[in-house]
Write an enzyme that holds these catalytic residues in place. Structure first.
Site, mmCIF file in Angstrom:
data_model
loop_
_atom_site.group_PDB
_atom_site.id
_atom_site.type_symbol
_atom_site.label_atom_id
_atom_site.label_comp_id
_atom_site.label_asym_id
_atom_site.label_seq_id
_atom_site.Cartn_x
_atom_site.Cartn_y
_atom_site.Cartn_z
ATOM 1 N N ARG A 74 -7.781 -19.601 12.123
ATOM 2 C CA ARG A 74 -6.519 -19.317 12.801
ATOM 3 C C ARG A 74 -6.760 -18.422 14.016
ATOM 4 N NH1 ARG A 74 -3.298 -16.707 7.943
ATOM 5 N NH2 ARG A 74 -5.255 -15.532 7.948
ATOM 6 N N ILE A 112 0.830 -1.201 0.000
ATOM 7 C CA ILE A 112 0.000 0.000 0.000
ATOM 8 C C ILE A 112 0.865 1.252 0.000
ATOM 9 C CG2 ILE A 112 -1.748 1.308 1.251
ATOM 10 C CD1 ILE A 112 -2.859 -1.182 0.047
ATOM 11 N N GLU A 133 -8.836 -15.000 14.066
ATOM 12 C CA GLU A 133 -9.503 -14.829 12.777
ATOM 13 C C GLU A 133 -11.022 -14.870 12.933
ATOM 14 O OE1 GLU A 133 -8.357 -16.301 8.368
ATOM 15 O OE2 GLU A 133 -8.814 -17.920 9.771
ATOM 16 N N LYS A 138 -10.765 -5.077 10.195
ATOM 17 C CA LYS A 138 -10.548 -5.921 11.381
ATOM 18 C C LYS A 138 -10.602 -5.116 12.674
ATOM 19 C CE LYS A 138 -7.950 -9.269 8.688
ATOM 20 N NZ LYS A 138 -8.450 -8.696 7.418
ATOM 21 N N GLU A 191 14.667 -2.114 4.693
ATOM 22 C CA GLU A 191 15.383 -1.459 3.604
ATOM 23 C C GLU A 191 15.051 -2.025 2.228
ATOM 24 O OE1 GLU A 191 19.601 -2.564 3.274
ATOM 25 O OE2 GLU A 191 19.309 -3.776 5.067
ATOM 26 N N SER A 241 -1.774 -7.487 -1.928
ATOM 27 C CA SER A 241 -0.940 -6.858 -0.904
ATOM 28 C C SER A 241 -0.140 -7.920 -0.162
ATOM 29 C CB SER A 241 -1.811 -6.079 0.081
ATOM 30 O OG SER A 241 -2.598 -6.965 0.857
ATOM 31 N N THR A 279 -9.142 -21.569 5.522
ATOM 32 C CA THR A 279 -9.338 -21.876 6.942
ATOM 33 C C THR A 279 -10.743 -22.374 7.266
ATOM 34 O OG1 THR A 279 -9.913 -19.570 7.399
ATOM 35 C CG2 THR A 279 -7.600 -20.203 7.629
#
Length: 630
Positions: free
Chosen positions: A561, A316, A564, A432, A339, A473, A494
């Site tokens: 998970r 992003i 989640e 989230k 870096e 992403s 999942t």
């Protein structure tokens, strides 16, 4: 001397003559001389035929004697107009309607000029006008016919079929499909077009360039199996995402590639060629109109400003930097703790020959002294905060680090933005953070609350942008799925019912820029992301788009998970959602308690540095009422 096969000697000779493009293969200088010679012969023939037809085969001797003199005027004048109208700058095998129009104009103007010259210079007033009309028509026929002859002969016997050519169905039967089909049929065959697919009843069982329309889009799966199709070309530039989803779903029973023509805005000249085809991507299946960026407002917001982007090396953050650079800031400060990502981003700018002034800074946003040094040096007017720990299960295993990076990092940047009088700070948040069940989500929700609180008490405007998962992403499931497919599977999901909202990286960044330009402080902007997508459907689609069958790769259900959620939300029940002047962008009103959070957050940060995870969780629950830790 090389002997050319007779047209009537053998079948092989016929094929060579018909498929040869020998004129176009002659060197340019010789080719022009040859074409001029053919044109001269055509002009002489048209001239003589005009008299012959006018006098019904009995040309008077006086007129017959006059014809050579007339040709000395007719032929040079015709050739001058032919050169003027560019008749010798094209390839005969590509002759088209535009070439015919040039021939029509050149012959018409030259005929008028010839008639005028013969009357004024030579005093020839007794020539029948019908001779000029017949000569005009015959010249167009002969000159046009010579140029279309090779194209017509070439169309009679298209290039021979390559034994390794791929069997293809084209979805679509309109002008776009015709353009694509034509470009494929009349070149060396990499593809064998088996048929076309159209939903229009009037096109069923019809032919385009000899290729049949085999059925409708709803019969696609059956047609693919029946004709052993290897690739699908979608020739529908206006197709909606639902159409793409339907096609991909029907192709899941076969192992094939799916390609599409570009969108209309990407086809510059209206013509579609094989080289323009691209693979259908997950973005094509999203089913949401892209954000329409208010270019003028964003340009006024960014142009000639010092802009700081944190997390600039991430997916992003790097796209933010690229899009910000388009608006010509006076300086783009790209900051990241890692870096490698920052180096790759700078290389992108170098390779694209970007002229934007930029500074590369390696720093940790939680280091207050380092941030003070950076703000004092660059004096940023605008701050875009994309640096964060985003991986939910990993942050469940490192709770204190999630708090330090996501909460402390935001607090340090916000305080520096106020201290150095930055106009605006825009933070990227996540769905989230809504009714969070994870430390990552709770830490981002607390960061949202912090900025809303600080915006009420400072001149710096603090703005939050909240959106769902971003395709491609670093934290997206898509790169993981692609790697699993490349390794032969299985793809791991999942839960069979797990759903997520998705958007593309450019969409996410446009939302951030638009929110930054539009926001006045304290807002949480949210993208109307349409309907959520089941992750298992996403996996199936990605497998199909990769050219495999889902059953060949396999999908394995592994269980939810740590931290989640089964379903994500874009706003809480307490937040009042309002529309904005921008389509697809919503705004959540502030719900932060009317007391300062700085002291409590300082206590949380100190606990994250020196306390236990249990103490951190206890404080998080107190500060974020909707947080439900498992």
């Amino acid at each position: 001397m090389r002997k050319f096969p007779s047209l009537f000697s053998t079948r092989r000779g016929v094929r060579i003559i018909l498929t040869s493009t020998w004129i176009d293969k002659i060197p340019s200088s010789y080719r022009h001389l040859l074409i001029i010679l053919i044109d001269v012969c055509s002009l002489v023939l048209a001239h003589y035929l005009a008299f012959y037809l006018r006098y019904e085969g009995n040309v008077p001797p006086a007129k017959m004697a006059l014809m050579p003199k007339l040709l000395l005027t007719v032929v040079p004048l015709r050739l001058i107009f032919f050169v003027w109208f560019g008749l010798y700058r094209g390839f005969w095998r590509y002759a088209g309607i535009q070439d015919l129009m040039r021939i029509f104009r050149a012959v018409s103007l030259s005929s008028a000029t010839i008639a005028l010259v013969l009357r004024l210079l030579y005093g020839l007033t007794d020539l029948p006008r019908s001779v000029f009309v017949i000569d005009w028509a015959l010249t167009i026929m002969l000159i046009g016919g010579s140029r279309f002859s090779l194209r017509a002969l070439r169309a009679l016997t298209p290039p021979s079929q390559n034994k390794n050519s791929k069997r293809v169905l084209i979805v679509g039967a309109d002008d776009t499909a015709e353009n694509l089909l034509h470009s494929i049929l009349f070149q060396p065959r990499e593809y064998q077009i088996i048929g076309l697919v159209s939903d229009r009843p009037d096109k069923q069982k019809m032919f385009i360039h000899g290729v049949p329309v085999l059925g409708t889009r709803h019969e696609l799966a059956e047609l693919v199996a029946k004709h052993d199709i290897q690739e699908i070309f979608i020739a529908m530039p206006f197709a909606s995402a639902s159409v793409f989803r339907e096609i991909v779903a029907q192709c899941q029973t076969a192992k094939l590639r799916i390609k599409r023509v570009p969108a209309v805005k990407e086809i510059l000249n209206g013509q579609v060629t094989v080289s323009q085809l691209r693979e259908v991507q997950l973005e094509d299946l999203l089913g949401r109109e892209p954000i329409s960026l208010d270019f003028e407002k964003v340009e006024a917001f960014l142009q000639n400003q010092v802009v700081l982007v944190t997390g600039a090396g991430g997916s992003i953050g790097s796209e933010l930097c690229r899009q910000i650079a388009r608006f010509r800031p006076s300086l783009l400060v790209m900051l990241d703790q890692a870096e490698n990502g920052l180096y790759r981003l700078d290389q992108d700018f170098i390779q694209s020959k970007s002229e934007v002034a930029r500074a590369l800074v390696i720093a940790d946003v939680t280091d207050a002294n380092r941030m003070q040094e950076i703000f004092a040096r660059f004096q940023p007017h605008l701050v875009f905060h994309a640096a964060a720990h985003k991986h939910v299960p990993l942050m469940e295993l490192n709770k204190k680090e999630a708090v330090k990076n996501n909460v402390l990092g935001t607090l340090v940047l916000a305080r520096m933005a106020c201290a150095f009088h930055a106009a605006k700070m825009v933070m990227i948040s996540t769905d989230k953070a809504v009714n969070p069940t994870s430390v990552m989500g709770a830490s981002k929700r607390l960061a949202e609350m912090l900025l809303q609180d600080m915006s009420r008490r400072n001149r710096t405007a603090f703005i939050t942008v909240r959106f769902g998962n971003v395709l491609g992403s670093d934290g997206s499931v898509v790169p993981l799925f692609k790697e699993q497919i490349l390794n032969g599977g299985p793809v791991t999901v999942t839960h069979p019912d797990i759903e997520r909202y998705f958007m593309t990286i450019p969409e996410a960044v446009q939302l951030v820029l638009q929110a930054g330009a539009f926001g006045q402080g304290g807002e949480i902007f949210i993208l109307d992301m349409g309907q959520p997508i089941k992750i298992v459907d996403l996996a199936r689609n990605l497998i199909t788009l990769s050219g495999y069958k889902p059953e060949d790769i396999g999908i394995q259900i592994t269980g939810l998970r740590l931290g989640e959620k089964l379903y994500e939300e874009l706003w809480t029940s307490e937040e009042k959602i309002q529309s904005t002047i921008y389509n697809k962008i919503l705004m959540a009103q502030a719900t932060t308690p009317r007391h300062e959070l700085n002291g409590e957050i300082d206590q949380l940060v100190e606990t994250a540095k020196n306390g236990t995870e249990e103490e951190v969780l206890k404080l998080l629950r107190e500060l974020v009422p909707n947080y439900q830790a498992e």
